[in-house]
Write a protein that holds these residues in place. Structure first.
Motif, PDB file in Angstrom:
ATOM      1  N   CYS A 537       0.818  -1.218   0.000  1.00 10.77           N
ATOM      2  CA  CYS A 537       0.000   0.000   0.000  1.00 10.77           C
ATOM      3  C   CYS A 537       0.852   1.268   0.000  1.00 10.77           C
ATOM      4  CB  CYS A 537      -0.916   0.018   1.222  1.00 10.77           C
ATOM      5  SG  CYS A 537      -1.985  -1.439   1.333  1.00 10.77           S
ATOM      6  N   SER A 541       5.843   2.969  -7.387  1.00 12.97           N
ATOM      7  CA  SER A 541       5.454   2.215  -8.573  1.00 12.97           C
ATOM      8  C   SER A 541       6.500   1.184  -8.972  1.00 12.97           C
ATOM      9  CB  SER A 541       5.179   3.172  -9.733  1.00 12.97           C
ATOM     10  OG  SER A 541       6.299   4.012  -9.965  1.00 12.97           O
ATOM     11  N   THR A 572      -5.456  -9.560 -12.689  1.00 14.94           N
ATOM     12  CA  THR A 572      -6.657  -8.822 -12.251  1.00 14.94           C
ATOM     13  C   THR A 572      -6.967  -9.135 -10.793  1.00 14.94           C
ATOM     14  OG1 THR A 572      -7.561  -8.854 -14.497  1.00 14.94           O
ATOM     15  CG2 THR A 572      -9.111  -8.437 -12.696  1.00 14.94           C
ATOM     16  N   SER A 575      -4.632  -7.268  -8.467  1.00 20.57           N
ATOM     17  CA  SER A 575      -4.989  -5.852  -8.313  1.00 20.57           C
ATOM     18  C   SER A 575      -6.207  -5.680  -7.412  1.00 20.57           C
ATOM     19  CB  SER A 575      -5.270  -5.228  -9.690  1.00 20.57           C
ATOM     20  OG  SER A 575      -4.115  -5.249 -10.493  1.00 20.57           O
ATOM     21  N   ILE A 576      -7.192  -6.573  -7.565  1.00 19.39           N
ATOM     22  CA  ILE A 576      -8.400  -6.504  -6.724  1.00 19.39           C
ATOM     23  C   ILE A 576      -8.018  -6.723  -5.260  1.00 19.39           C
ATOM     24  CG2 ILE A 576     -10.559  -7.698  -6.156  1.00 19.39           C
ATOM     25  CD1 ILE A 576     -10.866  -8.254  -9.188  1.00 19.39           C
ATOM     26  N   LYS A 578      -5.105  -6.187  -3.798  1.00 14.85           N
ATOM     27  CA  LYS A 578      -4.337  -5.035  -3.313  1.00 14.85           C
ATOM     28  C   LYS A 578      -5.270  -3.875  -2.972  1.00 14.85           C
ATOM     29  CE  LYS A 578      -1.067  -1.548  -4.892  1.00 14.85           C
ATOM     30  NZ  LYS A 578      -2.102  -0.507  -4.950  1.00 14.85           N
ATOM     31  N   ASP A 579      -6.173  -3.561  -3.873  1.00 14.97           N
ATOM     32  CA  ASP A 579      -7.100  -2.443  -3.634  1.00 14.97           C
ATOM     33  C   ASP A 579      -7.985  -2.699  -2.422  1.00 14.97           C
ATOM     34  OD1 ASP A 579      -6.027  -1.210  -5.842  1.00 14.97           O
ATOM     35  OD2 ASP A 579      -7.653  -1.760  -7.206  1.00 14.97           O
ATOM     36  N   LYS A 580      -8.459  -3.925  -2.293  1.00 17.05           N
ATOM     37  CA  LYS A 580      -9.349  -4.280  -1.184  1.00 17.05           C
ATOM     38  C   LYS A 580      -8.623  -4.164   0.147  1.00 17.05           C
ATOM     39  CE  LYS A 580     -11.975  -8.186   0.727  1.00 17.05           C
ATOM     40  NZ  LYS A 580     -12.411  -9.594   0.490  1.00 17.05           N
ATOM     41  N   CYS A 581      -7.432  -4.742   0.241  1.00 19.14           N
ATOM     42  CA  CYS A 581      -6.728  -4.782   1.523  1.00 19.14           C
ATOM     43  C   CYS A 581      -6.115  -3.429   1.898  1.00 19.14           C
ATOM     44  CB  CYS A 581      -5.656  -5.869   1.495  1.00 19.14           C
ATOM     45  SG  CYS A 581      -6.353  -7.538   1.428  1.00 19.14           S
ATOM     46  N   CYS A 582      -5.752  -2.651   0.900  1.00 21.90           N
ATOM     47  CA  CYS A 582      -5.208  -1.324   1.216  1.00 21.90           C
ATOM     48  C   CYS A 582      -6.292  -0.398   1.751  1.00 21.90           C
ATOM     49  CB  CYS A 582      -4.545  -0.714  -0.029  1.00 21.90           C
ATOM     50  SG  CYS A 582      -2.967  -1.491  -0.446  1.00 21.90           S
ATOM     51  N   ALA A 583      -7.549  -0.709   1.453  1.00 21.23           N
ATOM     52  CA  ALA A 583      -8.668   0.098   1.962  1.00 21.23           C
ATOM     53  C   ALA A 583      -9.202  -0.440   3.288  1.00 21.23           C
ATOM     54  CB  ALA A 583      -9.795   0.127   0.928  1.00 21.23           C
ATOM     55  N   LYS A 587      -5.196  -4.020   7.679  1.00 16.78           N
ATOM     56  CA  LYS A 587      -4.548  -4.403   6.416  1.00 16.78           C
ATOM     57  C   LYS A 587      -3.800  -5.726   6.549  1.00 16.78           C
ATOM     58  CE  LYS A 587      -3.896   0.340   4.712  1.00 16.78           C
ATOM     59  NZ  LYS A 587      -4.756   0.955   5.708  1.00 16.78           N
TER      60      LYS A 587
END
Length: 608
Positions: A537, A541, A572, A575-576, A578-583, A587
């Protein structure tokens, strides 16, 4: 600026004409700062365990000798060979001799001692990483305080870490380093850091390019010898200077080849002597200069910059009256006559005629055609009907079609690079190379994929469309040469080893023909190898790219014939996750659960 004065004089190691004595001539042209810089490079490269304070007395002695050699009553030593004087200075210090294990060399004399020093330097471990030598904002205070001392210190440090780089390359790198500092240190503290963050990647890329170009040149020379090296240089400079005649180009190429062996062996004094003689002689040929506009422009540059300018110059306009295509078959009688007596001259002339007409071709395409032509000449030139025989033997060899096909191939790769973007293209490269050599470590394939991606980033964006082929194939071949040179694939992957032992021009086509390795026995996928946690998170880059490449490497090794659709699904899902756990609030817990699920789903997806 003082730092530029030091840099711009570093390379003047020797001259071909002695105005008073050799040392005085060098000292006069280089001035005190340049002479000092020259000594620093030589000492640092030969004494990697030394400190700057250890060599300062020797540098001072060198400068004192320079002054005395230019006096009305020069010392007798002033006419001694530069290498001999340098080695004597080192050998006079018991501390440095013992510290650097040079006692066995110092017991020798003349050429035996020089050879010993060169061999000793070649065995010194090299560190081409730039981590500790990147320009940063915290260096600004020291840089502003004394720019000359700061840059001299950089020259010493960088030379110690890069013992086989010729002084002219260290010169270019030091100049670039100083320019970054001069630009960024003139800004406010906040702006300076932003400036450095922007310019660091460019500096790194510049250094990597210079080092890789030199490494590739030496690999080709050492592995394939003068014959292939001469052919490459004949193509390179005939494309750049099509106005020069074949005989003129042969003379230039012979001089270039003469500089290569000492430069690649680490004999830097001989290297720079010959390099300077080469540039002086080429720039002194008024007949060639009158016709070669690019060369003429480079020869107007400062003596230090001429060589690099010539290497980088674009092709000149073709001479008036030059036919669009070279008709080998109408010239075959003369070609065969020459080939039966001096085969290399005949092939050199063929390469020249093709190169002056095809600046849009890569060196490798022309060499592939020349290889086919050589086989035809061997088969036919002794026969009475040699013209018809050569025509039949080369019936399927069309240089124009070969060039067109390769240009289309690279344009398609450029289109893919543009569509995917830099990071996704680099991921596609790790997938490709893992498929064909899953036995290689991630570290090996990470470097290869990163370097190949850099090649296409440069060649697809910075080159006009008609020059994408010479840029991309030359640089991608350099990557393959370095990969084959750095690792012994005979015990890792026999198919790669086979390609590494192919002729120079056929290495890349051989690699491209390799299919995914279905015989590889994959290791089990292990979540511990992927490090998917809260750190994703906050990573930049580049770090995220590295994490994604590791996942792809692990999955593709597990199943080299994995489909693109399966890879897309895994990427995919990554990425899903990463986005889910970073939010998520927790975490750590989220990544622990979701990473395990992702790995299990990926294993299930790639089951054979």
């Amino acid at each position: 600026m003082q730092w530029l004065a030091v840099c711009s004089l570093l390379v003047l190691l020797c001259v071909s004409v002695r105005s008073r004595n050799q040392i005085c001539t060098i000292f006069t042209e280089a001035k005190k700062d340049g002479f000092k810089a020259m000594a620093l490079v030589g000492l640092a490269q030969n004494l990697p365990d030394s400190l700057l304070d250890d060599v300062v007395p020797l540098v001072a002695e060198a400068c004192t000798m320079g002054i005395k050699c230019c006096s009305d009553e020069p010392l007798e030593d002033c006419n001694r060979d530069v290498a001999d004087l340098f080695q004597s200075a080192v050998c006079s210090s018991e501390t440095l001799v013992e510290q650097s294990n040079l006692k066995h060399c110092c017991e020798k004399t003349a050429t035996e001692r020089t050879d010993c020093f060169v061999d000793h330097k070649a065995k010194i471990p090299r560190d081409l990483s730039l981590t500790s030598e990147l320009p940063t904002a915290d260096q600004c205070e020291d840089f502003k305080k004394d720019r000359k001392d700061f840059v001299e210190s950089f020259i010493f440090r960088f030379s110690k870490r890069n013992t086989m780089l010729p002084p002219h390359v260290i010169l270019a790198i030091t100049k670039s380093y100083g320019e970054v500092l001069a630009t960024c240190c003139g800004k406010s503290e906040a702006e300076a850091q932003t400036c450095f963050n922007t310019k660091k990647p460019t500096f790194q890329h510049f250094v990597r390019n210079r080092v890789n170009e030199l490494k590739a040149l030496c690999i080709v020379h050492n592995k394939y010898g003068d014959r292939i090296f001469k052919a490459k240089k004949m193509i390179q400079y005939s494309q750049k200077m099509p106005q020069a005649s074949f005989q003129e180009m042969r003379g230039i190429v012979d001089k270039i080849v003469a500089t290569t062996a000492p430069c690649c062996s680490g004999d830097m004094i001989t290297c720079m002597k010959r390099r300077k003689v080469l540039v002086d002689e080429v720039c002194g040929d008024r007949s060639v200069l009158s016709r070669a506009a690019g060369l003429k422009a480079c020869c107007k540059e400062h003596a230090i910059d001429r060589g690099s300018c010539v290497e980088a110059m674009k092709p000149d306009a073709k001479p008036d009256g030059l036919s669009e295509k070279y008709d080998l078959h109408s010239d075959i009688a003369a070609v065969c006559h020459t080939f039966t007596k001096t085969p290399d001259v005949a092939l050199g002339k063929l390469i020249y005629e093709l190169s002056v007409r095809h600046p849009e071709s890569s060196q490798q395409v022309i060499l592939r055609f020349a290889k086919e032509a050589e086989q035809a000449f061997l088969q036919c030139c002794d026969k009475e009907d040699h013209a018809e025989c050569v025509k039949m033997a080369l019936a399927d060899s069309n240089i124009d079609k070969m060039i067109t096909d390769e240009i289309e191939y690279y344009k398609n790769i450029c289109a893919a690079e543009a569509a995917l973007g830099d990071y996704n293209f680099e991921k596609s490269m790790i997938v490709y190379y893992t498929r064909i050599m899953p036995q290689a470590s991630f570290a090996q394939l990470h470097i290869v994929s990163e370097t190949v991606a850099d090649v296409f980033h440069d060649c697809c964006k910075d080159q006009p469309g008609h020059l994408v082929l010479p840029c991309a194939e030359e640089k991608s071949t350099n990557v393959l040469d370095a990969t084959c040179n750095d690792y012994d694939y005979s015990s890792i992957n026999p198919r790669i080893a086979h390609c590494c032992n192919q002729s120079y021009s056929m290495r890349r086509p051989c690699i491209l023909a390799i299919q995914p390795d279905t015989e590889f026995t994959p290791p089990e996928l292990d979540a511990n190898n992927f490090h998917m946690g809260p750190e994703l998170c906050t990573k930049n880059s580049k770090d995220l790219l590295l994490s994604g490449k590791k996942l792809l490497y692990g999955v593709v090794r597990h199943k080299p014939i994995i489909t693109e659709e399966q890879l897309k699904t895994i990427s995919t899902n990554y990425s899903i996750m990463k986005d889910k756990c970073c939010a998520a609030e927790d975490k750590e817990a989220c990544f622990t659960d979701e990473a395990a699920k992702l790995l299990a789903e990926s294993v299930e997806l790639v089951k054979v």
